[in-house]
Each structure stands twice: as structure tokens, then as C-alpha cells.
Enzyme design. Structure first.
Site, PDB file in Angstrom:
ATOM      1  N   ASP A   1     -10.076  -2.365 -17.292  1.00  9.35           N
ATOM      2  CA  ASP A   1     -10.927  -1.227 -16.945  1.00  9.35           C
ATOM      3  C   ASP A   1     -10.864  -0.117 -17.993  1.00  9.35           C
ATOM      4  O   ASP A   1     -11.899   0.356 -18.475  1.00  9.35           O
ATOM      5  CB  ASP A   1     -10.531  -0.664 -15.575  1.00  9.35           C
ATOM      6  CG  ASP A   1     -10.895  -1.604 -14.441  1.00  9.35           C
ATOM      7  OD1 ASP A   1     -11.105  -2.801 -14.700  1.00  9.35           O
ATOM      8  OD2 ASP A   1     -10.955  -1.142 -13.294  1.00  9.35           O
TER       9      ASP A   1
ATOM     10  N   ARG B   1       1.018   7.861  -9.280  1.00  6.46           N
ATOM     11  CA  ARG B   1      -0.203   8.558  -9.702  1.00  6.46           C
ATOM     12  C   ARG B   1      -0.029  10.069  -9.902  1.00  6.46           C
ATOM     13  O   ARG B   1      -0.552  10.628 -10.870  1.00  6.46           O
ATOM     14  CB  ARG B   1      -1.341   8.283  -8.716  1.00  6.46           C
ATOM     15  CG  ARG B   1      -1.797   6.823  -8.647  1.00  6.46           C
ATOM     16  CD  ARG B   1      -1.712   6.130  -9.961  1.00  6.46           C
ATOM     17  NE  ARG B   1      -2.335   4.792  -9.944  1.00  6.46           N
ATOM     18  CZ  ARG B   1      -1.913   3.783 -10.677  1.00  6.46           C
ATOM     19  NH1 ARG B   1      -0.834   3.946 -11.439  1.00  6.46           N
ATOM     20  NH2 ARG B   1      -2.518   2.629 -10.660  1.00  6.46           N
TER      21      ARG B   1
ATOM     22  N   ASP C   1      -6.819   5.396  -5.785  1.00  4.32           N
ATOM     23  CA  ASP C   1      -6.320   6.087  -6.970  1.00  4.32           C
ATOM     24  C   ASP C   1      -7.218   7.235  -7.413  1.00  4.32           C
ATOM     25  O   ASP C   1      -6.741   8.245  -7.927  1.00  4.32           O
ATOM     26  CB  ASP C   1      -6.136   5.094  -8.119  1.00  4.32           C
ATOM     27  CG  ASP C   1      -4.826   4.336  -8.014  1.00  4.32           C
ATOM     28  OD1 ASP C   1      -3.955   4.751  -7.227  1.00  4.32           O
ATOM     29  OD2 ASP C   1      -4.669   3.318  -8.719  1.00  4.32           O
TER      30      ASP C   1
ATOM     31  N   SER D   1      -6.417  -7.872 -10.524  1.00  4.81           N
ATOM     32  CA  SER D   1      -5.931  -6.661 -11.181  1.00  4.81           C
ATOM     33  C   SER D   1      -4.433  -6.526 -10.930  1.00  4.81           C
ATOM     34  O   SER D   1      -3.953  -6.765  -9.825  1.00  4.81           O
ATOM     35  CB  SER D   1      -6.676  -5.444 -10.625  1.00  4.81           C
ATOM     36  OG  SER D   1      -6.129  -4.255 -11.161  1.00  4.81           O
TER      37      SER D   1
END
Length: 423
Positions: free
Chosen positions: A12, A92, A121, A177
């Protein structure tokens, strides 16, 4: 215009870096937080520059991650929906905080991330920016219609990378992913979107990076001791370690014995359900051992009050509210509960299982002389006192039972109605 992109070098963000430069005619500064990705960081700077970044920051945040994020969360006993140890969620806010610091240093007007428009996210990154740098613009390509038109799915992104000569691990055959850090590895999307697919089947062994399959783990159990001080693990097998050292050691031990694999369907903050597969070897051991230490040293009512807040705390982390006033206030309470969580836990690790093999503490609230089924030499507890204790606590139950019985006997008559007598 300068944009700081949270860059991992994966599918990504590799595509997004090139697209941002073209779309905004901007200078793109790649930022990668080293929070335990290990081999994923190899060649990352060169790859970012080759893909179009003007600079690439790679900052080692592993110790801060373990000390200021993982350990406070372990103290809280946080686990989301009974299974998820929040490995991606807790990373995060740290990544976003560090990215903001780079943006300030570079004089950037915006920050960007590669989180999808369907995931959690995007919320975690942007809530952190809102809390710490509300003046910065946030660019989320996955929510840009032009980006989605060009890249409607992962297969188009893989083709783009192949065309541009950008190396990525994802392939059309296995386009799942993967996200790795010191706490865990998560796997989602692609072949994992079918919840009936058995992620732990022998043919999928190659997917896992941190743990062996439990059936392939050693046939002999291994014992390990963890020393705690005020709720934090400070030593493993008698060797004093930093929080980072603790996590690395426990990840190695847990991985060796196939500990910490989870396959779950979870509820995302944005409203949908998603299937995730996780490896959390060290975090699973630490969470289990910490609870064993608390069982010996924490007051009952304090423990029950803290436990009642675990779902709320876990939600705050999962949803992205790490820097919210309510999480900070809750953390202050958690810290207070941990003051006497000190001592040693011994565990047995065997084929995916963790079993407690002993616990001790200089401030243990467990007193064998009081708890014994034999005669109590201290006479701290008099069994006769239980009679009144039980009678008082049973009062409301007896009253309710009497009312119910009377009502059943005379259905139309209130249980406490007085009988009328004639004159």
C-alpha cells in the site's frame, strides 16, 4: 508542499508514495518507525528513495514502544473482545506521534497514511493527529475517489508495483496483508477473508513468522520465571532486562513453543466485522504472568473494579483514543492499582499452552495460615462470624422468595395486602 508519509515499504505505502508525489506535485518525506519489524526494514531507505521520496527517516522506537505503550497496556490487562492483544492498535499512536515530530522538523504542511477507508487504522492515526497537532492536514489516499478509481483492488496495486519495479512481498496468489511489530504480527485480507478457511492448516505454515505450529513445538516443556516490580516485568529467568529486552526474550520463548496464535472475527470501530489472524507470543506470556502476579498481590475490590474497566480500556486502545483525556485518567488509576504487584511467577510452556507453575511475592495478600482448611493458628478468621454475614446477605433473597411464594399462592392479591375482617 511537503508531505510526511507513514511508510512501511509494503504494497500500500509503496504505491501511495508514488501516487502522492504525482497527485500533489509535492515533496514526499517517508517516515518509518522501527517498532520491531526486524528484516522488513532491510533496504527500506533505498527503496523509499527509489520510489520517489526525497528523504527517509527510520527511527528506532522499540524501547519507547515497549516501555511507554506495551507495558502500560499490560498493566491494564487489556484484551479486546476476549482474544485480541491489541498489537496493531497500540502501535499506531506511537507511529503517529513520531511522524508528527518529523513533520514539525521538516516544516511539512501535511501527513499521510496508507490505512484503508474501511479499517481502524485511519481512525487511530487521525485521532492522534487531532490530539497532538490539529493544525496539520491529514491525507488519506484510500478515501480519495481518484485513488480508488486507479486502484480498485490489491491486484491493481500489485500490477502497478511490478510495472514500476517496486519489490513487494504480496502476490496475486497470496495477497494477504501482514503487519509486524514488537508485540505481534497480524494477517488479514486476501485469502483470509473467508472465515471458514483454516489459517492453521499444515499447508499454511509458511504464513507464520514468529511461532512454530504447536504440534511442531518441543516435546519437552520449558519453565520460565518472570520477576515483576510494581506491575512491570523487570527480569526473565533471573536476568534483569529493559522492557525491550523482556519482549524480545518472551517472543523467542513463546515462538519456540507455539504460543500466542489467534484466529478471530472482530468488530471494527467503523462498524463491520473483519477476520484477523495474529501471532503474539511474548505478549500472551506477559499478559498471563501479570495476571498471576496480580492474583497474589492485588486487593479483591481493587481487582474487580479494574477488571470492570478492562473492556472500556481495550476499546479506547482499539478505537484509537490513546491520547484522549479519558484514557490518560484511566491510566492514572491503573498505575495506582499496580503499586504492590511485585514478585515472581513461574510458568510452564508446552505446545501452545501456558501453565502457572508457581508464584511468590514479598507483599503477598495470600496468607496460608488464614486460608488453611486446618486449624487457624492466627485466629484471624472466626467461622462463627460467617453465620451473621450469610444471614445479612441472604435477607433480600429470603424476602424475594417469600413474596414470590405468596404471589403464586394468591395470584391476584399483593403479597403484603392485609386481610380485611368483617364487623
Amino acid at each position: 508542499m511537503k508531505i510526511v508519509l507513514a511508510y512501511s515499504g509494503g504494497l500500500d505505502t509503496s504505491v501511495i508514495l508514488a501516487w502522492l508525489k504525482e497527485r500533489y506535485q509535492a515533496e514526499i518525506i517517508a517516515f518509518c518507525a522501527n517498532i520491531g519489524q526486524e528484516e522488513e526494514l532491510r533496504g527500506l531507505r533505498a527503496k523509499a528513495l527509489r520510489t520517489g521520496a526525497s528523504k527517509c527517516y527510520i527511527e528506532d522506537l522499540q524501547e519507547e514502544f515497549a516501555r511507554d505503550f506495551i507495558f502500560p497496556m499490560i498493566q491494564a490487562g487489556a484484551i479486546y473482545e476476549g482474544q485480541y492483544y491489541l498489537g496493531t492498535s497500540i502501535a499506531r499512536p506511537l507511529i503517529a506521534k513520531a511522524m508528527i515530530e518529523v513533520a514539525r522538523k521538516e516544516g511539512a504542511e501535511a501527513v499521510a497514511h496508507g490505512a484503508t477507508g474501511k479499517g481502524n487504522d485511519q481512525v487511530r492515526f487521525e485521532l492522534t493527529v487531532a490530539a497532538l497537532a490539529p493544525d496539520l492536514q491529514v491525507i488519506a489516499p484510500w478515501r480519495d475517489p481518484e485513488f480508488r478509481r486507479r486502484f480498485p483492488g490489491r491486484s491493481e496495486m500489485i500490477a502497478f508495483c511490478q510495472e514500476k519495479g517496486i519489490p513487494v512481498q504480496a502476490t496475486a496468489k497470496k495477497p494477504y496483508s501482514m503487519d509486524r511489530n514488537l508485540m505481534h504480527i497480524s494477517y488479514e485480507a486476501g485469502i483470509l477473508e473467508d472465515p471458514w478457511m483454516d489459517a492453521f492448516a499444515p499447508e499454511n505454515k509458511d504464513m507464520f513468522k514468529l511461532t512454530v505450529a504447536p504440534e511442531d513445538a518441543p516435546d519437552k516443556p520449558e519453565y520460565v520465571t518472570l520477576d515483576f516490580e510494581q506491575g512491570n516485568c523487570i527480569a526473565v529467568n533471573g536476568r534483569r532486562l529493559t522492557p525491550l529486552g523482556v519482549m524480545k526474550t518472551l517472543n523467542r520463548l513463546g515462538g519456540k513453543h507455539g504460543i500466542g496464535r489467534v484466529d478471530m472475527v472482530e468488530n471494527r470501530y467503523v462498524g463491520m466485522k473483519s477476520r484477523g489472524v495474529y501471532e503474539t507470543p511474548g505478549g500472551t506470556i506477559l499478559h498471563f504472568a501479570h495476571r498471576q502476579m496480580e492474583s497474589l498481590t492485588m486487593d479483591r475490590e481493587v481487582m474487580h473494579l479494574r477488571d470492570s474497566l478492562i473492556p472500556r480500556y481495550a476499546e479506547l486502545v482499539y478505537y484509537g483514543y490513546w491520547y484522549s483525556p479519558e484514557r490518560i485518567a484511566l491510566q492514572a488509576f491503573i498505575t495506582e492499582t499496580q503499586k504492590n504487584v511485585t514478585g515472581t511467577v513461574r510458568l510452564k510452556l508446552y505446545k501452545g499452552n501456558i501453565m502457572v507453575a508457581g508464584r511468590k511475592s514479598p507483599v503477598s495478600l495470600y496468607q496460608p495460615a488464614i486460608a488453611t482448611m486446618e486449624a487457624d493458628p492466627t485466629q484471624a478468621y472466626n467461622p462463627d462470624d460467617a453465620t451473621g454475614f450469610i444471614r445479612i446477605n441472604a435477607l433480600r433473597l429470603r424476602v424475594a422468595a417469600q413474596v414470590h411464594a405468596a404471589t403464586q399462592k394468591n395470584p391476584g392479591r399483593p403479597a403484603n395486602a392485609r386481610r380485611k375482617t368483617g364487623r
